[in-house]
Design an enzyme around this catalytic site. Sequence first.
Site, PDB file in Angstrom:
ATOM      1  N   GLU A  60     -26.687  13.145 -31.848  1.00 17.38           N
ATOM      2  CA  GLU A  60     -28.013  13.272 -31.190  1.00 17.38           C
ATOM      3  C   GLU A  60     -29.184  12.300 -30.763  1.00 17.38           C
ATOM      4  O   GLU A  60     -29.531  12.275 -29.990  1.00 17.38           O
ATOM      5  CB  GLU A  60     -28.034  14.361 -32.656  1.00 17.38           C
ATOM      6  CG  GLU A  60     -28.199  15.748 -32.595  1.00 17.38           C
ATOM      7  CD  GLU A  60     -28.878  16.335 -33.458  1.00 17.38           C
ATOM      8  OE1 GLU A  60     -29.288  15.949 -34.429  1.00 17.38           O
ATOM      9  OE2 GLU A  60     -28.425  17.809 -33.380  1.00 17.38           O
ATOM     10  N   GLU A  80     -10.630  11.825 -47.655  1.00 16.40           N
ATOM     11  CA  GLU A  80     -11.285  10.572 -48.113  1.00 16.40           C
ATOM     12  C   GLU A  80     -11.333   9.355 -50.088  1.00 16.40           C
ATOM     13  O   GLU A  80     -11.817   8.673 -49.852  1.00 16.40           O
ATOM     14  CB  GLU A  80     -12.153  11.611 -49.354  1.00 16.40           C
ATOM     15  CG  GLU A  80     -12.670  12.638 -50.112  1.00 16.40           C
ATOM     16  CD  GLU A  80     -12.977  12.972 -50.904  1.00 16.40           C
ATOM     17  OE1 GLU A  80     -13.526  12.926 -52.723  1.00 16.40           O
ATOM     18  OE2 GLU A  80     -13.389  14.205 -50.146  1.00 16.40           O
TER      19      GLU A  80
END
Length: 315
Positions: A87, A118
Amino acid sequence: MTRARKSALPPTERLHPRADDLDLLPVEAVVRRLHQEDLIALRAVREALPSIAAAARAVAEALRAGGRLLYVGAGTSGRLGVLDASECPPTFGVPATRVQAAIAGGRKALTRAVEGAEDDVAAGARAVRAFRATARDVVCGISASASTPYVRGALDEAHERGVRTVLVCCNPPGPAMRADTVVLARTGPEVVAGSTRLKAGTATKLVLNAITTAAFVSLGHVYRGRMVDVRPTNTKLRARAVRMVAELTDLPPARAEALLHAAGDHVKLALAMHFTGLPAAQARRQLKDAGLRGLERPAGARAASGERQRRRPSR
């Protein structure tokens, strides 16, 4: 589970004291309780404001020097990093290379869980190497638990390269998780134990918003509360760009649109042209030297200029 074993768990993994009856409540009550927890997230972010400001300053310094902000995270935390990075270009008009993000498990992890990703310390280190991170950059690890191995690997690799590091987390980090700046939003237990997509995710989103927005504001990408480096790539953004030029110059919309066109659809340049009365190339040079605040006219002068523009006969 004994009280001692409960206290050994990190805060975001503990059972919430008011969640035991959650599955017995009507939907309206569940929603209210979730909202109450979101208010805790807001307070947690407020307590972290000094460290958020420190992180934003580090990011602004890196960007000013030609460096980058590089997010690294897993699961929800990784997706929030990707979201914030994606963004920044449309909001602040910067190249996508200036803020980038890596997520454990790669692009497919954006839409579905990649089990075990992870836990891969080496993959976190590889992500930083793939960025070719240097001392000009900032690597920001995002880990609600403050213990994600992927993020730890990334931060360790960054330290080895002399890169400044930030850790955004919701649990206090242990000594193995090293970072120059730790942004700790203490959100505590979730009403669904361990589901850090809830208030921990809310707090993380707020922190990332604040870091990048404050950094880009300090770099001049916002003027009088407006995103003057916006790229007018669709109808809505085009209308917003024209509106910004009209509001900030007191020109009627038609003249504001013509000025924007003359500036190559760059709002900031259009404003600089108006403030200086110079053509695009010369106004761009003055804009680079002084910024919009250095070029702007007092409100009265802007109003008078706008009135002259309105009275000027059309050709």
